[in-house]
Design a protein around this motif. Sequence first.
Motif, PDB file in Angstrom:
ATOM      1  N   HIS A 190       3.419   6.219  -5.534  1.00 45.03           N
ATOM      2  CA  HIS A 190       2.741   4.944  -5.704  1.00 45.03           C
ATOM      3  C   HIS A 190       2.333   4.331  -4.359  1.00 45.03           C
ATOM      4  N   LEU A 191       1.161   3.726  -4.348  1.00 44.53           N
ATOM      5  CA  LEU A 191       0.607   3.142  -3.127  1.00 44.53           C
ATOM      6  C   LEU A 191       0.779   1.633  -3.126  1.00 44.53           C
ATOM      7  N   THR A 192       0.931   1.072  -1.955  1.00 47.03           N
ATOM      8  CA  THR A 192       0.966  -0.375  -1.813  1.00 47.03           C
ATOM      9  C   THR A 192      -0.456  -0.920  -1.934  1.00 47.03           C
ATOM     10  N   PRO A 193      -0.608  -2.208  -2.229  1.00 47.36           N
ATOM     11  CA  PRO A 193      -1.952  -2.798  -2.246  1.00 47.36           C
ATOM     12  C   PRO A 193      -2.710  -2.558  -0.940  1.00 47.36           C
ATOM     13  N   ALA A 194      -2.009  -2.603   0.190  1.00 48.23           N
ATOM     14  CA  ALA A 194      -2.670  -2.383   1.477  1.00 48.23           C
ATOM     15  C   ALA A 194      -3.186  -0.951   1.577  1.00 48.23           C
TER      16      ALA A 194
END
Length: 337
Positions: free
Chosen positions: A152-156
């Motif tokens: 999973h990726l962060t919003p940034a």
Amino acid sequence: MFDATDAQILRALQCAPRASFRRIGEVAGVSEQTAARRYHALHRDGVLRVVGLVDPAVHGQARWVARIRCRPDRVRPLADTLARRPDIAYAALVSGGSEIVCLVRSPADAAGDDILLRRLPRSAAVLDVRIDLLLHAFGTPGTDDWTGYGGHLTPAQTRRLTGDDPPPAPAGRLPAGRLLPPTAEDAPLLDALAEDGRTTHTRLAELTGWTKPRVARRLDALERSGTLYWDLDLLPESLGFHFSATLWLRVAPSRLADVGRALAGHPEIPFAGATSGDHNIMASVTCRDTEDFYRYLTTRVAAVPGIDGYEVSIRVRRLKQAASLISRGRLVHPALA
């Protein structure tokens, strides 16, 4: 071995299928060369394929969900034949190998005359056919695709991949009237992207005889109109996820949108859509094993309000996904299977 770096590369591709390896490497915390090497290894092993596809609505087509109950001793040849048909977008054997579930592209106003519907009942293998219209696909691409493998990726990180623009929507998720019909000149471009959605601008220019700026402009126009969308085909079994099923849910119309959105946001769900028929939501589920599925069913699904009834079709063999056939445990272009 599939690891956390591979998972982040897959998530980056779901968010931005044509992002450069430099950008993907920055997001995954590895070098451009490592990102490229990991991607090519997964692609070579048949674990993933990035494909560019034309929304069937461009040609006035809708998608139909077909459930074909067959004689178990005759089902395999019929299933393999259906999977190779260009109008079949997805196919799998379920229910112990006695039923075929597939997505059929066909005109929305011609279901009674569709060649698949006319020919199947004449097959000695077919015992019963049920076909419902896929009314709507739930979810937001890049965020609501199957993500059970992690990464999973962060919003940034997502913003670094996509900028300020949201990811382009896949087929069936854009308002009507925005589609840009392809021309005959687009054929080499679209054929190349259906084979490999990451084909470079340089190679696309060679195939079309256009300049690279013209290729870029045409891709942007087709993508922004919703005519061209991107799909990341994954083979979950190669990532350690060996249980797949389809949930057929009965939901009150007033709760249809809420239930569909909730399911599409679950990491276990590759696809959720509203359909006609008694069970008005279908949802594909991918889990590690039977116990993992039982946990998901009795916790995540049970917590979604508005579900009045359900049925489960256990998938025993995956045949086709989007633009990929599954051959000898690998995702392959249909022409190479």
